[in-house]
Design a protein around this motif. Structure first.
Motif, PDB file in Angstrom:
ATOM      1  N   GLU A  71       0.837  -1.202   0.000  1.00 56.76           N
ATOM      2  CA  GLU A  71       0.000   0.000   0.000  1.00 56.76           C
ATOM      3  C   GLU A  71       0.874   1.256   0.000  1.00 56.76           C
ATOM      4  O   GLU A  71       0.645   2.188  -0.766  1.00 56.76           O
ATOM      5  CB  GLU A  71      -0.914   0.004   1.222  1.00 56.76           C
ATOM      6  CG  GLU A  71      -1.781   1.248   1.319  1.00 56.76           C
ATOM      7  CD  GLU A  71      -2.560   1.324   2.620  1.00 56.76           C
ATOM      8  OE1 GLU A  71      -3.633   1.951   2.611  1.00 56.76           O
ATOM      9  OE2 GLU A  71      -2.107   0.771   3.647  1.00 56.76           O
ATOM     10  N   TYR A  72       1.894   1.264   0.844  1.00 53.67           N
ATOM     11  CA  TYR A  72       2.796   2.407   0.907  1.00 53.67           C
ATOM     12  C   TYR A  72       3.471   2.637  -0.444  1.00 53.67           C
ATOM     13  O   TYR A  72       3.514   3.762  -0.951  1.00 53.67           O
ATOM     14  CB  TYR A  72       3.853   2.201   1.996  1.00 53.67           C
ATOM     15  CG  TYR A  72       4.880   3.303   2.015  1.00 53.67           C
ATOM     16  CD1 TYR A  72       4.599   4.523   2.617  1.00 53.67           C
ATOM     17  CD2 TYR A  72       6.109   3.140   1.394  1.00 53.67           C
ATOM     18  CE1 TYR A  72       5.531   5.554   2.606  1.00 53.67           C
ATOM     19  CE2 TYR A  72       7.042   4.153   1.384  1.00 53.67           C
ATOM     20  CZ  TYR A  72       6.753   5.361   1.987  1.00 53.67           C
ATOM     21  OH  TYR A  72       7.680   6.382   1.969  1.00 53.67           O
ATOM     22  N   ARG A  73       3.970   1.560  -1.047  1.00 57.13           N
ATOM     23  CA  ARG A  73       4.650   1.686  -2.344  1.00 57.13           C
ATOM     24  C   ARG A  73       3.695   2.175  -3.434  1.00 57.13           C
ATOM     25  O   ARG A  73       4.065   3.015  -4.252  1.00 57.13           O
ATOM     26  CB  ARG A  73       5.278   0.356  -2.742  1.00 57.13           C
ATOM     27  CG  ARG A  73       6.474   0.012  -1.886  1.00 57.13           C
ATOM     28  CD  ARG A  73       7.136  -1.280  -2.318  1.00 57.13           C
ATOM     29  NE  ARG A  73       8.179  -1.625  -1.385  1.00 57.13           N
ATOM     30  CZ  ARG A  73       8.220  -2.762  -0.698  1.00 57.13           C
ATOM     31  NH1 ARG A  73       7.298  -3.685  -0.873  1.00 57.13           N
ATOM     32  NH2 ARG A  73       9.187  -2.992   0.154  1.00 57.13           N
ATOM     33  N   LEU A  74       2.468   1.625  -3.450  1.00 57.54           N
ATOM     34  CA  LEU A  74       1.500   2.033  -4.459  1.00 57.54           C
ATOM     35  C   LEU A  74       1.137   3.512  -4.311  1.00 57.54           C
ATOM     36  O   LEU A  74       0.955   4.215  -5.301  1.00 57.54           O
ATOM     37  CB  LEU A  74       0.244   1.154  -4.385  1.00 57.54           C
ATOM     38  CG  LEU A  74      -0.837   1.401  -5.431  1.00 57.54           C
ATOM     39  CD1 LEU A  74      -0.282   1.285  -6.852  1.00 57.54           C
ATOM     40  CD2 LEU A  74      -2.002   0.446  -5.230  1.00 57.54           C
ATOM     41  N   LYS A  75       1.061   3.990  -3.089  1.00 55.73           N
ATOM     42  CA  LYS A  75       0.742   5.399  -2.858  1.00 55.73           C
ATOM     43  C   LYS A  75       1.841   6.318  -3.390  1.00 55.73           C
ATOM     44  O   LYS A  75       1.581   7.491  -3.652  1.00 55.73           O
ATOM     45  CB  LYS A  75       0.498   5.658  -1.372  1.00 55.73           C
ATOM     46  CG  LYS A  75      -0.840   5.120  -0.908  1.00 55.73           C
ATOM     47  CD  LYS A  75      -1.072   5.394   0.561  1.00 55.73           C
ATOM     48  CE  LYS A  75      -2.463   4.943   0.953  1.00 55.73           C
ATOM     49  NZ  LYS A  75      -2.771   5.241   2.360  1.00 55.73           N
ATOM     50  N   GLN A  76       3.036   5.785  -3.592  1.00 53.26           N
ATOM     51  CA  GLN A  76       4.145   6.581  -4.132  1.00 53.26           C
ATOM     52  C   GLN A  76       4.085   6.697  -5.658  1.00 53.26           C
ATOM     53  O   GLN A  76       4.726   7.555  -6.245  1.00 53.26           O
ATOM     54  CB  GLN A  76       5.502   5.976  -3.736  1.00 53.26           C
ATOM     55  CG  GLN A  76       5.691   5.715  -2.257  1.00 53.26           C
ATOM     56  CD  GLN A  76       5.377   6.899  -1.381  1.00 53.26           C
ATOM     57  OE1 GLN A  76       5.921   7.978  -1.571  1.00 53.26           O
ATOM     58  NE2 GLN A  76       4.478   6.714  -0.425  1.00 53.26           N
ATOM     59  N   TRP A  77       3.340   5.809  -6.290  1.00 54.12           N
ATOM     60  CA  TRP A  77       3.252   5.801  -7.752  1.00 54.12           C
ATOM     61  C   TRP A  77       2.470   7.006  -8.247  1.00 54.12           C
ATOM     62  O   TRP A  77       1.519   7.450  -7.602  1.00 54.12           O
ATOM     63  CB  TRP A  77       2.533   4.558  -8.232  1.00 54.12           C
ATOM     64  CG  TRP A  77       3.312   3.281  -8.161  1.00 54.12           C
ATOM     65  CD1 TRP A  77       4.484   3.049  -7.513  1.00 54.12           C
ATOM     66  CD2 TRP A  77       2.934   2.043  -8.748  1.00 54.12           C
ATOM     67  NE1 TRP A  77       4.853   1.747  -7.658  1.00 54.12           N
ATOM     68  CE2 TRP A  77       3.923   1.110  -8.415  1.00 54.12           C
ATOM     69  CE3 TRP A  77       1.852   1.636  -9.517  1.00 54.12           C
ATOM     70  CZ2 TRP A  77       3.879  -0.220  -8.835  1.00 54.12           C
ATOM     71  CZ3 TRP A  77       1.796   0.316  -9.937  1.00 54.12           C
ATOM     72  CH2 TRP A  77       2.803  -0.596  -9.602  1.00 54.12           C
ATOM     73  N   PRO A  78       2.812   7.504  -9.434  1.00 56.58           N
ATOM     74  CA  PRO A  78       1.989   8.561 -10.035  1.00 56.58           C
ATOM     75  C   PRO A  78       0.630   7.989 -10.464  1.00 56.58           C
ATOM     76  O   PRO A  78       0.505   6.786 -10.747  1.00 56.58           O
ATOM     77  CB  PRO A  78       2.804   9.015 -11.247  1.00 56.58           C
ATOM     78  CG  PRO A  78       3.729   7.886 -11.545  1.00 56.58           C
ATOM     79  CD  PRO A  78       3.965   7.153 -10.256  1.00 56.58           C
ATOM     80  N   LYS A  79      -0.353   8.842 -10.513  1.00 51.81           N
ATOM     81  CA  LYS A  79      -1.704   8.410 -10.877  1.00 51.81           C
ATOM     82  C   LYS A  79      -1.722   7.730 -12.243  1.00 51.81           C
ATOM     83  O   LYS A  79      -2.431   6.745 -12.443  1.00 51.81           O
ATOM     84  CB  LYS A  79      -2.667   9.593 -10.870  1.00 51.81           C
ATOM     85  CG  LYS A  79      -4.093   9.171 -11.157  1.00 51.81           C
ATOM     86  CD  LYS A  79      -5.044  10.325 -11.148  1.00 51.81           C
ATOM     87  CE  LYS A  79      -6.446   9.806 -11.432  1.00 51.81           C
ATOM     88  NZ  LYS A  79      -7.266  10.753 -12.094  1.00 51.81           N
ATOM     89  N   SER A  80      -0.944   8.222 -13.178  1.00 55.56           N
ATOM     90  CA  SER A  80      -0.933   7.643 -14.524  1.00 55.56           C
ATOM     91  C   SER A  80      -0.540   6.164 -14.494  1.00 55.56           C
ATOM     92  O   SER A  80      -1.075   5.354 -15.260  1.00 55.56           O
ATOM     93  CB  SER A  80       0.013   8.419 -15.429  1.00 55.56           C
ATOM     94  OG  SER A  80       1.333   8.390 -14.909  1.00 55.56           O
ATOM     95  N   ARG A  81       0.348   5.805 -13.597  1.00 57.88           N
ATOM     96  CA  ARG A  81       0.753   4.400 -13.499  1.00 57.88           C
ATOM     97  C   ARG A  81      -0.330   3.581 -12.783  1.00 57.88           C
ATOM     98  O   ARG A  81      -0.599   2.433 -13.161  1.00 57.88           O
ATOM     99  CB  ARG A  81       2.086   4.276 -12.773  1.00 57.88           C
ATOM    100  CG  ARG A  81       2.625   2.870 -12.817  1.00 57.88           C
ATOM    101  CD  ARG A  81       4.069   2.784 -12.462  1.00 57.88           C
ATOM    102  NE  ARG A  81       4.535   1.433 -12.717  1.00 57.88           N
ATOM    103  CZ  ARG A  81       5.564   0.888 -12.134  1.00 57.88           C
ATOM    104  NH1 ARG A  81       6.280   1.586 -11.274  1.00 57.88           N
ATOM    105  NH2 ARG A  81       5.918  -0.342 -12.405  1.00 57.88           N
ATOM    106  N   LYS A  82      -0.941   4.140 -11.757  1.00 51.06           N
ATOM    107  CA  LYS A  82      -2.030   3.450 -11.058  1.00 51.06           C
ATOM    108  C   LYS A  82      -3.183   3.165 -12.021  1.00 51.06           C
ATOM    109  O   LYS A  82      -3.826   2.121 -11.941  1.00 51.06           O
ATOM    110  CB  LYS A  82      -2.550   4.285  -9.883  1.00 51.06           C
ATOM    111  CG  LYS A  82      -1.577   4.429  -8.751  1.00 51.06           C
ATOM    112  CD  LYS A  82      -2.178   5.344  -7.698  1.00 51.06           C
ATOM    113  CE  LYS A  82      -1.148   5.807  -6.716  1.00 51.06           C
ATOM    114  NZ  LYS A  82      -1.699   6.766  -5.744  1.00 51.06           N
TER     115      LYS A  82
END
Length: 98
Positions: A71-82
């Motif tokens: 969850e922590y790592r995913l929150k670091q991703w830019p929205k475009s990648r999510k």
């Protein structure tokens, strides 16, 4: 919940899209129940009053510790990648390894 059953519980990582097209990241042991809580305004404060909500993506991730780290790592991703995560399940490895 006993310590042993907590270790056997599988956690999931999920993304919810709100009315303004924002993505919310969370973890849970029951995605359907948690999404229903969010829709009822009983989940995260961040999503209250932001309906309609849609479940953008979810996957089983492992135990609680792995889920928190992912969850922590995913929150670091830019929205475009999510946004592209549902089309790239292989990216999950980037969230759980390291």
């Amino acid at each position: 919940m006993s310590a042993e059953s907590a270790l056997l519980t599988t956690w999931s990582l999920y993304l919810i899209r709100d009315k303004d097209n924002r993505l919310y990241t969370g973890i849970t042991t029951d995605v359907s129940r948690r999404f229903a809580q969010h829709q009822a305004g009983k989940g995260a404060r961040n999503l209250r009053g932001r309906a309609p909500l849609t479940l953008h993506w979810h996957t089983e991730i492992g135990d609680h510790s792995q889920a928190l780290k992912a969850e922590y790592r995913l929150k670091q991703w830019p929205k475009s990648r999510k946004e592209r995560l549902p089309q790239h399940p292989e990216w999950i490895e980037n969230l759980i390894s390291v």
